[in-house]
Design an enzyme around this catalytic site. Structure first.
Site, PDB file in Angstrom:
ATOM      1  N   ASP A 184     -12.390  -8.580   5.079  1.00  0.00           N
ATOM      2  CA  ASP A 184     -13.757  -8.495   4.297  1.00  0.00           C
ATOM      3  C   ASP A 184     -14.318 -10.056   4.222  1.00  0.00           C
ATOM      4  O   ASP A 184     -15.588 -10.221   4.409  1.00  0.00           O
ATOM      5  CB  ASP A 184     -13.461  -8.285   2.694  1.00  0.00           C
ATOM      6  CG  ASP A 184     -13.819  -6.783   2.662  1.00  0.00           C
ATOM      7  OD1 ASP A 184     -13.530  -6.002   3.442  1.00  0.00           O
ATOM      8  OD2 ASP A 184     -14.138  -6.310   1.470  1.00  0.00           O
TER       9      ASP A 184
ATOM     10  N   TYR B 198       0.862  -1.300  -0.024  1.00  0.00           N
ATOM     11  CA  TYR B 198       0.018  -0.018  -0.108  1.00  0.00           C
ATOM     12  C   TYR B 198       0.683   1.344   0.032  1.00  0.00           C
ATOM     13  O   TYR B 198       0.343   2.340  -0.416  1.00  0.00           O
ATOM     14  CB  TYR B 198      -0.867   0.141   1.317  1.00  0.00           C
ATOM     15  CG  TYR B 198      -2.401  -0.510   0.855  1.00  0.00           C
ATOM     16  CD1 TYR B 198      -2.362  -2.002   0.855  1.00  0.00           C
ATOM     17  CD2 TYR B 198      -3.616   0.153   1.370  1.00  0.00           C
ATOM     18  CE1 TYR B 198      -3.399  -2.683   0.717  1.00  0.00           C
ATOM     19  CE2 TYR B 198      -4.646  -0.633   1.315  1.00  0.00           C
ATOM     20  CZ  TYR B 198      -4.716  -1.902   0.857  1.00  0.00           C
ATOM     21  OH  TYR B 198      -5.836  -2.504   0.698  1.00  0.00           O
TER      22      TYR B 198
ATOM     23  N   ASP C  98      -6.332  -6.904   4.396  1.00  0.00           N
ATOM     24  CA  ASP C  98      -7.401  -6.359   3.583  1.00  0.00           C
ATOM     25  C   ASP C  98      -8.625  -7.035   3.184  1.00  0.00           C
ATOM     26  O   ASP C  98      -9.611  -7.060   3.390  1.00  0.00           O
ATOM     27  CB  ASP C  98      -7.175  -5.339   2.590  1.00  0.00           C
ATOM     28  CG  ASP C  98      -8.050  -4.683   1.992  1.00  0.00           C
ATOM     29  OD1 ASP C  98      -9.148  -4.146   2.383  1.00  0.00           O
ATOM     30  OD2 ASP C  98      -8.120  -4.419   0.574  1.00  0.00           O
TER      31      ASP C  98
ATOM     32  N   LYS D  14       2.663 -15.496   2.672  1.00  0.00           N
ATOM     33  CA  LYS D  14       2.753 -16.047   1.622  1.00  0.00           C
ATOM     34  C   LYS D  14       4.468 -16.520   1.593  1.00  0.00           C
ATOM     35  O   LYS D  14       5.100 -16.051   0.496  1.00  0.00           O
ATOM     36  CB  LYS D  14       2.450 -15.419   0.289  1.00  0.00           C
ATOM     37  CG  LYS D  14       2.406 -15.965  -0.982  1.00  0.00           C
ATOM     38  CD  LYS D  14       1.278 -17.001  -1.205  1.00  0.00           C
ATOM     39  CE  LYS D  14       1.270 -18.024  -2.288  1.00  0.00           C
ATOM     40  NZ  LYS D  14       0.390 -18.957  -2.093  1.00  0.00           N
TER      41      LYS D  14
ATOM     42  N   ASP E 201      -3.290 -18.188   1.012  1.00  0.00           N
ATOM     43  CA  ASP E 201      -4.483 -18.964   0.307  1.00  0.00           C
ATOM     44  C   ASP E 201      -5.058 -19.947   1.084  1.00  0.00           C
ATOM     45  O   ASP E 201      -6.286 -20.106   1.054  1.00  0.00           O
ATOM     46  CB  ASP E 201      -4.051 -19.538  -0.841  1.00  0.00           C
ATOM     47  CG  ASP E 201      -2.412 -20.425  -0.809  1.00  0.00           C
ATOM     48  OD1 ASP E 201      -1.988 -20.201   0.272  1.00  0.00           O
ATOM     49  OD2 ASP E 201      -2.218 -20.902  -2.002  1.00  0.00           O
TER      50      ASP E 201
HETATM   51  C1  IPM Z   1     -10.460  -1.062   4.100  1.00  0.00           C
HETATM   52  C2  IPM Z   1     -10.489  -0.375   2.894  1.00  0.00           C
HETATM   53  C3  IPM Z   1      -9.369   0.572   2.247  1.00  0.00           C
HETATM   54  C4  IPM Z   1      -8.173  -0.376   2.242  1.00  0.00           C
HETATM   55  C5  IPM Z   1      -9.586   0.945   1.010  1.00  0.00           C
HETATM   56  C6  IPM Z   1     -10.669   2.263   0.872  1.00  0.00           C
HETATM   57  C7  IPM Z   1      -8.292   1.997   0.550  1.00  0.00           C
HETATM   58  O1  IPM Z   1     -10.828  -1.460   1.636  1.00  0.00           O
HETATM   59  O2  IPM Z   1     -10.153  -0.154   5.021  1.00  0.00           O
HETATM   60  O3  IPM Z   1     -10.181  -2.069   4.307  1.00  0.00           O
HETATM   61  O4  IPM Z   1      -7.782  -1.016   1.162  1.00  0.00           O
HETATM   62  O5  IPM Z   1      -7.439  -0.201   3.389  1.00  0.00           O
HETATM   63 MG    MG Z   2     -10.874  -3.223   2.595  1.00  0.00          MG
END
Ligand code: IPM
Ligand code: MG
Length: 356
Positions: A246, A138, A242, A186, A218
Protein backbone atom coordinates in the site's frame (compact mmCIF):
# COMPACT_ATOMS: atom_id res chain seq x y z
CA UNK A 1 -7.28 -25.28 -28.14
CA UNK A 2 -9.14 -22.50 -26.42
CA UNK A 3 -8.14 -21.33 -22.96
CA UNK A 4 -10.62 -20.75 -20.19
CA UNK A 5 -10.58 -17.56 -18.14
CA UNK A 6 -12.74 -17.43 -15.01
CA UNK A 7 -14.12 -13.90 -14.60
CA UNK A 8 -15.13 -12.92 -11.06
CA UNK A 9 -16.30 -9.30 -11.23
CA UNK A 10 -17.45 -9.12 -7.58
CA UNK A 11 -18.90 -5.96 -6.05
CA UNK A 12 -18.95 -2.18 -6.41
CA UNK A 13 -16.92 -1.02 -9.40
CA UNK A 14 -15.58 -4.56 -9.90
CA UNK A 15 -18.03 -5.43 -12.73
CA UNK A 16 -17.44 -2.15 -14.62
CA UNK A 17 -13.66 -2.34 -14.62
CA UNK A 18 -13.56 -6.08 -15.29
CA UNK A 19 -15.77 -5.61 -18.36
CA UNK A 20 -13.14 -3.29 -19.83
CA UNK A 21 -10.34 -5.76 -19.08
CA UNK A 22 -12.26 -8.54 -20.82
CA UNK A 23 -12.82 -6.30 -23.87
CA UNK A 24 -9.08 -5.75 -24.11
CA UNK A 25 -8.31 -9.48 -23.84
CA UNK A 26 -10.96 -10.26 -26.45
CA UNK A 27 -9.43 -7.77 -28.82
CA UNK A 28 -6.00 -9.30 -28.41
CA UNK A 29 -6.59 -13.04 -28.21
CA UNK A 30 -9.13 -15.07 -30.15
CA UNK A 31 -8.45 -18.27 -28.18
CA UNK A 32 -9.85 -17.16 -24.81
CA UNK A 33 -13.19 -18.37 -23.55
CA UNK A 34 -14.62 -16.35 -20.64
CA UNK A 35 -16.93 -17.70 -17.96
CA UNK A 36 -18.31 -15.42 -15.27
CA UNK A 37 -19.19 -16.36 -11.68
CA UNK A 38 -20.39 -14.58 -8.55
CA UNK A 39 -18.04 -13.75 -5.70
CA UNK A 40 -18.08 -11.54 -2.59
CA UNK A 41 -21.19 -9.63 -1.56
CA UNK A 42 -22.88 -10.41 -4.88
CA UNK A 43 -22.50 -14.12 -4.16
CA UNK A 44 -23.58 -13.68 -0.54
CA UNK A 45 -26.79 -11.96 -1.67
CA UNK A 46 -27.42 -14.73 -4.15
CA UNK A 47 -26.61 -17.83 -2.12
CA UNK A 48 -25.66 -16.82 1.42
CA UNK A 49 -21.94 -17.48 0.89
CA UNK A 50 -19.27 -15.09 -0.44
CA UNK A 51 -17.39 -17.92 -2.13
CA UNK A 52 -19.83 -20.54 -3.46
CA UNK A 53 -18.42 -23.97 -4.28
CA UNK A 54 -19.44 -23.48 -7.93
CA UNK A 55 -17.24 -20.37 -8.16
CA UNK A 56 -14.26 -22.18 -6.67
CA UNK A 57 -14.85 -25.12 -9.03
CA UNK A 58 -14.90 -22.78 -12.03
CA UNK A 59 -11.56 -21.29 -10.94
CA UNK A 60 -10.08 -24.77 -10.57
CA UNK A 61 -11.26 -25.69 -14.06
CA UNK A 62 -9.82 -22.53 -15.63
CA UNK A 63 -6.38 -21.52 -16.90
CA UNK A 64 -6.46 -18.19 -15.07
CA UNK A 65 -8.78 -16.00 -12.99
CA UNK A 66 -9.62 -12.36 -13.61
CA UNK A 67 -10.92 -10.80 -10.41
CA UNK A 68 -12.61 -7.41 -9.88
CA UNK A 69 -13.11 -6.36 -6.26
CA UNK A 70 -15.23 -7.44 -3.30
CA UNK A 71 -16.90 -5.82 -0.32
CA UNK A 72 -18.91 -2.72 0.53
CA UNK A 73 -20.66 -1.06 3.47
CA UNK A 74 -23.69 -3.29 2.96
CA UNK A 75 -21.59 -6.29 3.97
CA UNK A 76 -19.50 -4.81 6.76
CA UNK A 77 -21.71 -6.08 9.53
CA UNK A 78 -22.12 -9.68 8.39
CA UNK A 79 -21.67 -12.16 11.22
CA UNK A 80 -19.56 -14.17 11.73
CA UNK A 81 -16.78 -11.92 10.33
CA UNK A 82 -15.44 -14.92 8.40
CA UNK A 83 -18.43 -14.50 6.06
CA UNK A 84 -17.56 -10.94 5.08
CA UNK A 85 -16.56 -10.71 1.41
CA UNK A 86 -12.88 -9.78 1.99
CA UNK A 87 -12.23 -12.53 4.48
CA UNK A 88 -14.82 -15.04 3.31
CA UNK A 89 -13.99 -14.90 -0.39
CA UNK A 90 -10.52 -13.49 -0.96
CA UNK A 91 -8.59 -15.36 1.74
CA UNK A 92 -10.06 -18.81 0.97
CA UNK A 93 -9.56 -18.23 -2.77
CA UNK A 94 -5.90 -17.56 -2.07
CA UNK A 95 -5.41 -20.62 0.10
CA UNK A 96 -7.65 -23.05 -1.82
CA UNK A 97 -5.99 -22.18 -5.13
CA UNK A 98 -2.53 -22.20 -3.52
CA UNK A 99 -1.85 -18.64 -4.67
CA UNK A 100 1.09 -18.10 -2.37
CA UNK A 101 3.08 -15.62 -4.46
CA UNK A 102 1.62 -12.15 -4.69
CA UNK A 103 3.30 -9.90 -7.26
CA UNK A 104 2.60 -6.18 -6.84
CA UNK A 105 4.48 -3.96 -9.24
CA UNK A 106 4.58 -0.29 -8.34
CA UNK A 107 5.95 1.88 -11.05
CA UNK A 108 5.59 5.62 -11.50
CA UNK A 109 4.30 6.42 -14.94
CA UNK A 110 5.95 9.37 -16.61
CA UNK A 111 2.64 11.06 -17.40
CA UNK A 112 1.66 10.94 -13.71
CA UNK A 113 4.94 11.78 -12.00
CA UNK A 114 3.45 15.01 -10.69
CA UNK A 115 0.74 13.02 -8.84
CA UNK A 116 3.27 11.41 -6.50
CA UNK A 117 3.20 12.80 -2.96
CA UNK A 118 7.00 12.87 -3.17
CA UNK A 119 8.30 16.03 -4.78
CA UNK A 120 9.73 16.23 -8.27
CA UNK A 121 11.87 13.30 -9.31
CA UNK A 122 11.91 11.73 -5.86
CA UNK A 123 8.72 9.82 -6.62
CA UNK A 124 10.36 8.02 -9.51
CA UNK A 125 10.42 4.31 -8.81
CA UNK A 126 9.99 0.93 -10.44
CA UNK A 127 9.74 -1.92 -8.00
CA UNK A 128 7.88 -5.14 -7.37
CA UNK A 129 6.66 -6.27 -3.98
CA UNK A 130 6.74 -10.08 -3.78
CA UNK A 131 4.42 -10.81 -0.90
CA UNK A 132 3.93 -14.27 0.61
CA UNK A 133 0.16 -14.68 0.50
CA UNK A 134 -1.03 -17.91 2.13
CA UNK A 135 0.97 -18.11 5.36
CA UNK A 136 1.99 -16.14 8.41
CA UNK A 137 -0.37 -14.34 10.73
CA UNK A 138 -3.20 -14.26 8.17
CA UNK A 139 -3.72 -17.99 8.26
CA UNK A 140 -2.05 -19.59 11.29
CA UNK A 141 -4.24 -20.82 14.11
CA UNK A 142 -5.26 -20.38 16.89
CA UNK A 143 -7.02 -17.10 16.30
CA UNK A 144 -9.33 -16.60 19.23
CA UNK A 145 -10.53 -14.77 22.29
CA UNK A 146 -9.79 -16.03 25.77
CA UNK A 147 -10.44 -14.79 29.26
CA UNK A 148 -14.08 -13.79 28.63
CA UNK A 149 -13.07 -11.89 25.52
CA UNK A 150 -10.40 -9.86 27.27
CA UNK A 151 -7.44 -11.60 25.66
CA UNK A 152 -7.04 -11.86 21.90
CA UNK A 153 -4.73 -14.32 20.20
CA UNK A 154 -3.35 -14.37 16.65
CA UNK A 155 -0.63 -16.80 15.63
CA UNK A 156 2.20 -16.38 13.15
CA UNK A 157 3.78 -19.51 11.68
CA UNK A 158 6.20 -19.92 8.77
CA UNK A 159 7.59 -23.19 7.51
CA UNK A 160 10.85 -23.51 5.60
CA UNK A 161 9.15 -24.71 2.41
CA UNK A 162 6.82 -21.69 2.41
CA UNK A 163 9.78 -19.34 2.47
CA UNK A 164 11.64 -21.34 -0.19
CA UNK A 165 8.83 -21.28 -2.74
CA UNK A 166 8.07 -17.56 -2.49
CA UNK A 167 11.78 -16.77 -2.62
CA UNK A 168 12.08 -18.89 -5.78
CA UNK A 169 9.42 -16.72 -7.43
CA UNK A 170 11.30 -13.63 -6.29
CA UNK A 171 14.55 -14.86 -7.83
CA UNK A 172 12.76 -15.63 -11.09
CA UNK A 173 11.20 -12.17 -11.22
CA UNK A 174 14.45 -10.46 -10.22
CA UNK A 175 16.12 -12.15 -13.20
CA UNK A 176 13.63 -10.46 -15.53
CA UNK A 177 14.47 -7.11 -13.91
CA UNK A 178 17.53 -5.52 -12.27
CA UNK A 179 18.52 -8.65 -10.29
CA UNK A 180 18.32 -7.11 -6.84
CA UNK A 181 16.26 -8.48 -3.98
CA UNK A 182 15.75 -6.77 -0.65
CA UNK A 183 14.32 -9.35 1.74
CA UNK A 184 12.29 -7.61 4.44
CA UNK A 185 11.70 -9.03 7.91
CA UNK A 186 11.73 -8.23 11.62
CA UNK A 187 14.57 -10.60 12.49
CA UNK A 188 15.61 -8.51 15.49
CA UNK A 189 12.39 -9.57 17.22
CA UNK A 190 10.49 -12.39 15.52
CA UNK A 191 11.45 -16.06 15.29
CA UNK A 192 9.50 -16.44 12.01
CA UNK A 193 11.65 -13.61 10.63
CA UNK A 194 14.87 -15.29 11.76
CA UNK A 195 13.85 -18.45 9.88
CA UNK A 196 12.90 -16.30 6.88
CA UNK A 197 16.30 -14.60 6.86
CA UNK A 198 18.14 -17.90 7.33
CA UNK A 199 16.39 -19.51 4.36
CA UNK A 200 16.77 -16.48 2.07
CA UNK A 201 20.46 -16.20 2.99
CA UNK A 202 21.05 -19.84 2.03
CA UNK A 203 19.19 -19.40 -1.24
CA UNK A 204 21.19 -16.26 -2.03
CA UNK A 205 24.37 -18.34 -1.87
CA UNK A 206 23.10 -20.72 -4.53
CA UNK A 207 21.79 -17.86 -6.72
CA UNK A 208 24.86 -15.62 -6.94
CA UNK A 209 23.64 -13.82 -10.09
CA UNK A 210 21.04 -11.99 -7.97
CA UNK A 211 22.14 -9.51 -5.32
CA UNK A 212 20.32 -10.17 -2.05
CA UNK A 213 20.27 -7.88 0.97
CA UNK A 214 18.16 -7.87 4.12
CA UNK A 215 16.27 -5.00 5.66
CA UNK A 216 14.14 -4.64 8.78
CA UNK A 217 10.56 -3.77 7.99
CA UNK A 218 10.47 -0.48 9.88
CA UNK A 219 13.58 0.68 8.07
CA UNK A 220 12.05 -0.43 4.75
CA UNK A 221 8.92 1.64 5.41
CA UNK A 222 11.17 4.64 5.99
CA UNK A 223 13.46 3.94 3.00
CA UNK A 224 10.43 3.72 0.68
CA UNK A 225 9.57 7.32 1.46
CA UNK A 226 13.19 8.52 1.55
CA UNK A 227 14.36 6.96 -1.72
CA UNK A 228 11.92 4.54 -3.40
CA UNK A 229 14.12 4.34 -6.48
CA UNK A 230 16.62 2.15 -4.58
CA UNK A 231 14.34 -0.93 -4.70
CA UNK A 232 13.99 -3.51 -7.43
CA UNK A 233 12.31 -6.55 -5.79
CA UNK A 234 11.07 -6.45 -2.19
CA UNK A 235 10.57 -9.99 -0.90
CA UNK A 236 8.53 -10.24 2.26
CA UNK A 237 5.99 -12.10 4.38
CA UNK A 238 2.23 -11.76 4.25
CA UNK A 239 1.45 -8.92 6.63
CA UNK A 240 4.57 -6.83 5.96
CA UNK A 241 3.80 -7.17 2.24
CA UNK A 242 0.24 -6.00 2.79
CA UNK A 243 1.44 -2.82 4.45
CA UNK A 244 4.48 -2.08 2.28
CA UNK A 245 2.58 -2.63 -0.97
CA UNK A 246 0.00 0.00 0.00
CA UNK A 247 2.80 2.39 0.87
CA UNK A 248 4.64 1.73 -2.39
CA UNK A 249 1.49 2.08 -4.46
CA UNK A 250 0.69 5.48 -3.01
CA UNK A 251 4.16 6.75 -3.93
CA UNK A 252 3.27 6.19 -7.58
CA UNK A 253 0.46 8.69 -6.97
CA UNK A 254 -2.03 6.41 -8.62
CA UNK A 255 -3.55 3.78 -6.35
CA UNK A 256 -6.25 3.31 -9.00
CA UNK A 257 -3.78 2.24 -11.66
CA UNK A 258 -1.93 -0.66 -10.12
CA UNK A 259 -2.48 -4.32 -11.00
CA UNK A 260 -1.49 -7.45 -9.12
CA UNK A 261 -1.02 -11.15 -9.66
CA UNK A 262 -1.39 -13.96 -7.14
CA UNK A 263 0.47 -16.98 -8.41
CA UNK A 264 0.73 -20.67 -7.70
CA UNK A 265 3.52 -23.12 -8.60
CA UNK A 266 5.23 -22.48 -11.93
CA UNK A 267 4.77 -25.23 -14.48
CA UNK A 268 6.35 -25.43 -17.95
CA UNK A 269 7.19 -21.73 -18.04
CA UNK A 270 3.71 -20.52 -17.11
CA UNK A 271 1.79 -20.38 -13.85
CA UNK A 272 -1.82 -20.48 -12.68
CA UNK A 273 -2.82 -17.16 -11.21
CA UNK A 274 -5.52 -14.78 -10.09
CA UNK A 275 -5.22 -11.23 -11.42
CA UNK A 276 -6.82 -8.23 -9.79
CA UNK A 277 -6.51 -4.47 -9.39
CA UNK A 278 -5.09 -3.51 -6.01
CA UNK A 279 -7.87 -0.97 -5.50
CA UNK A 280 -11.07 -1.97 -3.76
CA UNK A 281 -14.73 -1.97 -4.72
CA UNK A 282 -15.20 1.83 -4.31
CA UNK A 283 -18.94 1.58 -3.53
CA UNK A 284 -19.34 5.38 -3.58
CA UNK A 285 -18.84 5.50 -7.35
CA UNK A 286 -20.19 2.04 -8.27
CA UNK A 287 -22.47 1.97 -11.30
CA UNK A 288 -21.67 5.56 -12.28
CA UNK A 289 -19.33 4.78 -15.19
CA UNK A 290 -16.67 6.81 -13.39
CA UNK A 291 -14.19 4.19 -12.20
CA UNK A 292 -10.72 3.91 -13.66
CA UNK A 293 -10.41 0.61 -15.55
CA UNK A 294 -6.62 0.89 -15.96
CA UNK A 295 -5.67 -1.28 -12.97
CA UNK A 296 -7.99 -4.03 -14.22
CA UNK A 297 -6.63 -3.71 -17.76
CA UNK A 298 -3.04 -3.86 -16.50
CA UNK A 299 -4.03 -6.94 -14.47
CA UNK A 300 -5.11 -8.52 -17.76
CA UNK A 301 -1.62 -7.73 -19.08
CA UNK A 302 -0.11 -9.54 -16.10
CA UNK A 303 -2.41 -12.49 -16.84
CA UNK A 304 -0.98 -12.71 -20.34
CA UNK A 305 2.58 -12.39 -19.08
CA UNK A 306 2.50 -14.95 -16.27
CA UNK A 307 -0.21 -17.47 -17.13
CA UNK A 308 0.30 -17.52 -20.91
CA UNK A 309 3.89 -16.44 -21.33
CA UNK A 310 2.58 -13.82 -23.77
CA UNK A 311 5.04 -11.01 -23.06
CA UNK A 312 4.47 -9.41 -26.43
CA UNK A 313 0.76 -8.74 -25.87
CA UNK A 314 1.33 -7.82 -22.23
CA UNK A 315 3.74 -5.12 -23.37
CA UNK A 316 1.31 -3.99 -26.07
CA UNK A 317 -1.36 -3.38 -23.43
CA UNK A 318 1.07 -1.58 -21.13
CA UNK A 319 2.21 0.65 -23.99
CA UNK A 320 -1.39 1.42 -24.94
CA UNK A 321 -2.15 2.48 -21.36
CA UNK A 322 0.92 4.72 -21.21
CA UNK A 323 0.03 6.31 -24.53
CA UNK A 324 -3.53 7.25 -23.54
CA UNK A 325 -2.16 8.77 -20.34
CA UNK A 326 0.43 10.69 -22.30
CA UNK A 327 -2.38 11.94 -24.55
CA UNK A 328 -3.85 13.47 -21.39
CA UNK A 329 -6.89 11.21 -21.06
CA UNK A 330 -7.95 10.92 -17.42
CA UNK A 331 -10.77 9.29 -15.48
CA UNK A 332 -12.10 11.25 -12.51
CA UNK A 333 -9.69 9.75 -9.96
CA UNK A 334 -6.62 11.18 -11.72
CA UNK A 335 -8.15 14.14 -13.58
CA UNK A 336 -7.16 16.80 -11.05
CA UNK A 337 -8.69 20.21 -11.66
CA UNK A 338 -7.36 21.03 -15.14
CA UNK A 339 -8.69 18.15 -17.25
CA UNK A 340 -12.30 17.14 -17.64
CA UNK A 341 -12.68 13.46 -16.84
CA UNK A 342 -13.73 10.71 -19.23
CA UNK A 343 -15.84 7.68 -18.30
CA UNK A 344 -14.88 4.08 -17.60
CA UNK A 345 -16.13 2.98 -21.00
CA UNK A 346 -14.42 5.88 -22.79
CA UNK A 347 -11.12 4.93 -21.16
CA UNK A 348 -11.66 1.34 -22.32
CA UNK A 349 -12.41 2.61 -25.84
CA UNK A 350 -9.28 4.77 -25.87
CA UNK A 351 -7.04 1.90 -24.78
CA UNK A 352 -8.62 -0.40 -27.35
CA UNK A 353 -7.96 2.04 -30.15
CA UNK A 354 -4.39 2.67 -28.92
CA UNK A 355 -3.83 -1.08 -29.21
CA UNK A 356 -4.47 -1.00 -32.94
C1 IPM B 1 -4.98 -6.85 0.09
C2 IPM B 1 -6.12 -6.56 1.03
C3 IPM B 1 -6.50 -7.85 1.75
C4 IPM B 1 -5.28 -8.31 2.50
C5 IPM B 1 -7.71 -7.72 2.68
C6 IPM B 1 -8.93 -7.20 1.94
C7 IPM B 1 -8.01 -9.02 3.38
O1 IPM B 1 -5.75 -5.56 1.91
O2 IPM B 1 -5.16 -7.66 -0.84
O3 IPM B 1 -3.91 -6.27 0.26
O4 IPM B 1 -5.01 -7.85 3.61
O5 IPM B 1 -4.57 -9.17 1.99
MG1 MG C 1 -3.85 -4.65 1.52
Amino acid sequence: MSKKIAVLPGDGIGPEVTTQAVRVLEAIRSDFEFETALVGGAAYDDSGHPLPASTLDLCRASDAVLFGAVGGPKYDKIQPPEMRPEVGALLPLRSELNLYANVRPAKTMKALLSSSPLRGDRGRMDLVVMRELTGGIYFARPRERRDNGNTAVDTCIYRRHEVVRIAEHAFAIARQRRREIVSVDKANVLETSRLWREVVTEMAQSNPDVKVTHMLVDNCAMQLVRDPGQFDVILTENMFGDILSDEASMITGSLGLLPSASLSDPKDGTVFGLYEPIHGSAPDIAGLNKANPIAAILSAAMLLRYSFNDTENAERIEAAVESVLEDGLRTADIAGTETSPITTVEMGDAILSALK
